[in-house]
Scaffold this motif. Structure first.
Motif, PDB file in Angstrom:
ATOM      1  N   ARG A  41       4.333  -3.649   0.243  1.00 29.33           N
ATOM      2  CA  ARG A  41       4.952  -2.326   0.250  1.00 29.33           C
ATOM      3  C   ARG A  41       4.716  -1.660  -1.100  1.00 29.33           C
ATOM      4  N   VAL A  42       4.481  -0.353  -1.091  1.00 29.24           N
ATOM      5  CA  VAL A  42       4.330   0.427  -2.313  1.00 29.24           C
ATOM      6  C   VAL A  42       5.331   1.569  -2.265  1.00 29.24           C
ATOM      7  N   ASP A  43       6.061   1.745  -3.373  1.00 28.53           N
ATOM      8  CA  ASP A  43       7.102   2.774  -3.373  1.00 28.53           C
ATOM      9  C   ASP A  43       7.437   3.207  -4.789  1.00 28.53           C
ATOM     10  N   ARG A  44       7.145   4.482  -5.121  1.00 26.23           N
ATOM     11  CA  ARG A  44       7.570   5.096  -6.377  1.00 26.23           C
ATOM     12  C   ARG A  44       7.163   4.313  -7.622  1.00 26.23           C
ATOM     13  N   GLY A  45       5.887   4.030  -7.720  1.00 32.27           N
ATOM     14  CA  GLY A  45       5.384   3.386  -8.921  1.00 32.27           C
ATOM     15  C   GLY A  45       5.616   1.888  -8.983  1.00 32.27           C
ATOM     16  N   GLN A  46       6.164   1.321  -7.935  1.00 32.18           N
ATOM     17  CA  GLN A  46       6.398  -0.117  -7.859  1.00 32.18           C
ATOM     18  C   GLN A  46       5.803  -0.648  -6.554  1.00 32.18           C
ATOM     19  N   CYS A  47       5.520  -1.926  -6.533  1.00 37.80           N
ATOM     20  CA  CYS A  47       5.059  -2.525  -5.283  1.00 37.80           C
ATOM     21  C   CYS A  47       5.683  -3.898  -5.109  1.00 37.80           C
ATOM     22  N   ASP A  48       5.959  -4.250  -3.861  1.00 36.16           N
ATOM     23  CA  ASP A  48       6.429  -5.594  -3.530  1.00 36.16           C
ATOM     24  C   ASP A  48       5.204  -6.433  -3.197  1.00 36.16           C
ATOM     25  N   VAL A  49       5.090  -7.570  -3.859  1.00 37.82           N
ATOM     26  CA  VAL A  49       3.919  -8.433  -3.696  1.00 37.82           C
ATOM     27  C   VAL A  49       4.376  -9.833  -3.300  1.00 37.82           C
ATOM     28  N   ARG A  70      -8.743   4.607  -4.665  1.00 40.93           N
ATOM     29  CA  ARG A  70      -8.652   3.305  -5.333  1.00 40.93           C
ATOM     30  C   ARG A  70      -7.209   2.948  -5.707  1.00 40.93           C
ATOM     31  N   VAL A  71      -6.275   3.815  -5.325  1.00 42.96           N
ATOM     32  CA  VAL A  71      -4.867   3.550  -5.599  1.00 42.96           C
ATOM     33  C   VAL A  71      -4.400   2.359  -4.772  1.00 42.96           C
ATOM     34  N   VAL A  72      -3.595   1.481  -5.372  1.00 46.24           N
ATOM     35  CA  VAL A  72      -3.098   0.308  -4.665  1.00 46.24           C
ATOM     36  C   VAL A  72      -2.354   0.728  -3.399  1.00 46.24           C
ATOM     37  N   CYS A  73      -2.546  -0.024  -2.335  1.00 42.67           N
ATOM     38  CA  CYS A  73      -1.859   0.296  -1.086  1.00 42.67           C
ATOM     39  C   CYS A  73      -1.490  -0.988  -0.352  1.00 42.67           C
ATOM     40  N   THR A  74      -0.695  -0.831   0.692  1.00 41.24           N
ATOM     41  CA  THR A  74      -0.274  -1.971   1.499  1.00 41.24           C
ATOM     42  C   THR A  74      -1.497  -2.687   2.072  1.00 41.24           C
ATOM     43  N   GLY A  75      -1.518  -4.006   1.904  1.00 32.63           N
ATOM     44  CA  GLY A  75      -2.644  -4.810   2.385  1.00 32.63           C
ATOM     45  C   GLY A  75      -3.580  -5.246   1.282  1.00 32.63           C
ATOM     46  N   ARG A 247       4.663   2.182   4.423  1.00 30.74           N
ATOM     47  CA  ARG A 247       3.816   1.210   5.100  1.00 30.74           C
ATOM     48  C   ARG A 247       4.249  -0.194   4.673  1.00 30.74           C
ATOM     49  N   ASN A 248       4.597  -1.015   5.645  1.00 28.42           N
ATOM     50  CA  ASN A 248       5.143  -2.340   5.374  1.00 28.42           C
ATOM     51  C   ASN A 248       4.278  -3.415   6.010  1.00 28.42           C
ATOM     52  N   LEU A 249       4.009  -4.475   5.259  1.00 24.78           N
ATOM     53  CA  LEU A 249       3.236  -5.605   5.772  1.00 24.78           C
ATOM     54  C   LEU A 249       4.208  -6.728   6.105  1.00 24.78           C
TER      55      LEU A 249
END
Length: 367
Positions: A41-49, A70-75, A247-249
């Motif tokens: 998940r990506v949200d407001r300058g942070q991402c869950d990894v 090239r911006v980081v995204c879900t997946g 977008r959630n994985l």
């Protein structure tokens, strides 16, 4: 990262799609002490990894370049700081195997990446509303272009109790989706879910479709629990509000992972010429028989595509949809590609000259 910890990471992340090829690509970052992980998940300058050590919250400052594609995204697979740093950063993204990209609805003509490293692109279409074959073709063009294998899922099949009617609807979609499996499912009654679960168990799948297509209900059915919120659909037009806002994985209990996406109002093409040709494979095949290799299938003599229209072998709706998507794709590419702009201008001039020559020949024949 030691070989023991590397093996541990491999086994812990396998259910999220980690394999030997990803491990080889990550090796230089492992030598620096970074951890591999997949963005869920990506949200407001942070991402869950998700990592071998569990879920990590990471700052995206290093994986948010000026290039929107090239911006980081879900997946994405990323290299994350080890535990102890405050804040922890996602330092880099590994090269993507596939990427689902659309053009933004803004006037800046930018591409927007919706999901990365996807194996199956599931286009969810509700049977609660009239089928929009042109929109399905648009989704499929982007899906083919992404490098993923498309699959059309007709949701809410329980609303079409007559099996003959349902069979006709499936056949209509199959005509608009050559080479693409079409599956009717009912999340409410569990019909078709076992087949769908078997398909998506072998990799990463992304759920795409308009708001109200039943994506969140379908995701919950595949997950076996109510993870995604579900909202009621308006009786007036069969549409719903956006249930999913990010977008959630999500890992599936039967294997594989699923990326659920917000309902897409606009699905603009982004350099998807190959995908369009794949969706309209029968037109591309007919075009090989045209007298002129650069035939536009409009009024040229010896056009095999127009001959198929006249004979009824090719529905005129398909040709119109093909033309529309090709024109749109050319416009998008031309805005970012000077060479393409020059080629389009050259083609316009060529057609203009042909038109004038035809008019002159016609006038000469009347004298």
């Amino acid at each position: 990262m030691t070989s023991t910890s590397s093996t541990s990471a491999h086994s812990a992340l396998t259910s999220y799609g980690w394999d030997d090829d990803w491990a080889d690509t990550f090796a230089p970052y492992a030598a620096e002490g970074l951890l591999p992980g997949r963005v869920v998940r990506v949200d407001r300058g942070q991402c869950d990894v998700v990592t071998a050590d569990g879920l990590v919250r990471a700052d995206t400052a290093f994986v948010t370049p000026n290039d929107p594609l090239r911006v980081v995204c879900t997946g994405d697979w990323v290299a994350v700081d080890p535990e102890g740093g405050t804040p922890r950063y996602a330092r880099t993204c590994l090269p993507r195997r596939t990427a689902f990209v659309r053009s933004t609805s803004s006037k800046r003509s930018e591409g927007q990446i919706l999901a990365a490293n996807v194996d199956h692109a599931i286009v969810a279409v509700s049977l609660a509303a009239e089928l929009d074959l042109a929109r399905i073709e648009r989704f499929l063009a982007l899906a083919w272009e992404s490098g993923a294998q498309p699959l059309v899922v007709l949701t809410k099949a329980d609303l079409v109790p007559d099996p003959v009617t349902l069979a006709y609807l499936v056949q209509d979609v199959e005509t608009a989706a050559p080479g693409v499996p079409v599956l009717s499912v009912s999340a409410e009654q569990g019909e078709g879910l076992d087949v769908l679960a078997a398909v998506v168990s072998g990799g990463t799948a992304v759920l795409l479709g308009q708001s109200g297509a039943g994506k969140s209900t379908l995701a919950n059915a595949l997950l076996g629990e109510d993870v995604m919120g579900v909202q009621a659909i308006r009786d007036v037009d069969g549409k719903g509000r956006h249930t999913t806002t990010t977008r959630n994985l999500l890992a599936l209990p039967g294997g594989g992972v699923l990326i659920d996406t917000p309902g897409l109002r606009g699905v603009g093409l982004w350099d998807a010429g190959t995908g369009v040709d794949q969706v309209f494979a029968e037109i591309a095949k007919l075009a090989e028989e045209c007298r002129f290799h650069d035939c536009a299938h409009e009024s040229e003599p010896g056009c095999a595509v127009l001959a198929a229209i006249d004979s009824g072998a090719l529905p005129e709706r398909r040709l119109e949809s093909y033309r529309k998507l090709m024109r749109e794709n050319q416009r998008i590419v031309a805005k970012t590609d000077a060479r393409m702009r020059a080629e389009i201008r050259k083609e316009w001039k060529r057609r203009d000259a042909l038109g004038k020559a035809a008019m002159e020949a016609k006038r000469g024949g009347l004298r």
